[in-house]
Design an enzyme around this catalytic site. Structure first.
Site, mmCIF file in Angstrom:
data_model
loop_
_atom_site.group_PDB
_atom_site.id
_atom_site.type_symbol
_atom_site.label_atom_id
_atom_site.label_comp_id
_atom_site.label_asym_id
_atom_site.label_seq_id
_atom_site.Cartn_x
_atom_site.Cartn_y
_atom_site.Cartn_z
ATOM 1 N N ALA A 1 0.928 -1.321 -0.095
ATOM 2 C CA ALA A 1 0.026 0.193 -0.108
ATOM 3 C C ALA A 1 0.702 1.266 0.118
ATOM 4 O O ALA A 1 1.789 1.235 0.820
ATOM 5 C CB ALA A 1 -0.774 0.097 1.315
ATOM 6 N N LYS A 2 0.457 2.215 -1.025
ATOM 7 C CA LYS A 2 1.340 3.329 -0.826
ATOM 8 C C LYS A 2 0.644 4.351 0.045
ATOM 9 O O LYS A 2 -0.244 5.136 -0.420
ATOM 10 C CB LYS A 2 1.419 3.860 -2.339
ATOM 11 C CG LYS A 2 2.542 5.109 -2.352
ATOM 12 C CD LYS A 2 2.746 5.406 -3.752
ATOM 13 C CE LYS A 2 3.646 6.723 -4.050
ATOM 14 N NZ LYS A 2 5.033 6.686 -3.605
#
Ligand code: PPE
Length: 306
Positions: free
Chosen positions: A158-159
């Site tokens: 996940a960014k």
């Protein structure tokens, strides 16, 4: 001030003036880091301004949101359209685009689902990430004493904004130690990535990069470089990389939307190869920039023209 502040920002479906794009200090994101985001570049190609790998960036944004159970109230089509509009309305040609999705203002407390999911898209001109000369001369990096998050702590795929608290620690440490950038190891002590870039090395003509299981972001530039390398008949190996393999490499480089393809000339003050940009690094840089400049056919369909 790094921004000229005269532009418009897309905020929950509407364009607002740059200075009006504000949130309440009691928004969930401010307290608990509840955000996911993207960094995308638009290039002024010979055929006109074009966004690089727009579809993949928007897909990764939605994947990041999915991991954190954030429902973005737009379709991916609508979001892509909003990104294109943001670049156009600001009259930008070459720019950096920052879409951000976060938990807004309603209540506090760790449980996030009662706070609204809000969306923003901003764009501005952002030059060379690691300095003007970095792409040609390369940068000096040091292995950080801060490790990338273990897989059962924070999801690296996940960014998420909160991941960058870890990056900030490593980045500050590296600058205080006189380096341009930090390389972080994963929870097992293997090479993971930079504070905001993926890493590659070349040894005896083979290109190596750590696998997704080494606690890294699934970089879109990383994927682009792997694709270009395989098309050049270069062997690409995704495998765990011990720290000292960096020291012994012929070439090392970083990849990222902001950093593009940046050579590394030393690691922990040990010179890599001849201490200058390596041949394969240059070749991969050239074929990457050829596409972004519109000097060659967009054979992978990576460009979305405004
Ligand atoms: N790892 C990390 C931790 C990372 O932040 C990035 C992008 C990458 C790898 C490369 O991913 P990609 O851009 O898809 O090739 N870092 C973004 C944010 C940098 C910032 O300082 O902000 C970027 O390059 O836009």
């Amino acid at each position: 001030m790094a921004f000229d502040e005269s532009g418009k920002i897309w905020f929950n479906g509407k364009f607002v003036d740059w200075k009006e794009a504000n949130i309440h200090v009691l928004s969930h994101v401010v307290h608990y880091g509840s955000s996911v985001f993207e960094g995308i570049r638009c290039y002024n190609t010979k055929q006109g301004p074009a966004i690089f790998r727009l579809e993949e960036h928007v897909a990764r944004l939605y994947n990041s949101a999915k991991i954190y159970r954030m429902d973005i109230p737009y379709s991916q089509d609508e979001f892509r359209e909003a990104i294109l509009e943001t670049v156009k309305i600001n009259g930008l040609k070459a720019c950096y685009i920052r879409p951000l999705v976060f938990r807004g203002y309603a209540e506090l407390g760790v449980y996030p689902l009662n706070c609204p999911v809000e969306s923003v898209i901003a764009a501005w001109a952002w030059g060379k990430y690691l300095g003007e000369e970095a792409l040609e001369l390369g940068v000096d990096v040091g292995v950080s004493s801060w490790r990338r998050m273990a897989p059962d702590t924070m999801p690296n795929l996940a960014k998420a904004g909160s991941n960058y608290m870890n990056s900030q620690l490593a980045k500050m440490e590296s600058l205080f130690n006189g380096y341009h950038e930090a390389i972080m190891l994963d929870y097992g002590g293997m090479v993971s990535e930079g504070s905001g870039e993926n890493i590659f090395l070349v040894k005896e003509g083979i290109l190596y990069t750590p696998p997704l299981s080494s606690s890294l972001l699934n970089g879109i530039t990383r994927d682009s470089i792997i694709t270009l390398a395989r098309d050049m008949d270069l062997e690409v190996v995704e495998q765990q990389i011990p720290r000292e393999m960096l020291y012994l490499a012929d070439e090392v480089f970083l990849t990222g939307t902001a950093a593009e393809v940046t050579p590394i000339r030393s690691v922990d003050q040990i010179t890599i190869g001849d201490g200058v940009r390596g041949q394969l690094t240059k070749k991969l840089q050239d074929s990457f920039f050829e596409i972004l400049e519109g000097n060659t056919e967009d054979r992978y369909g990576w460009l979305t023209f405004l």
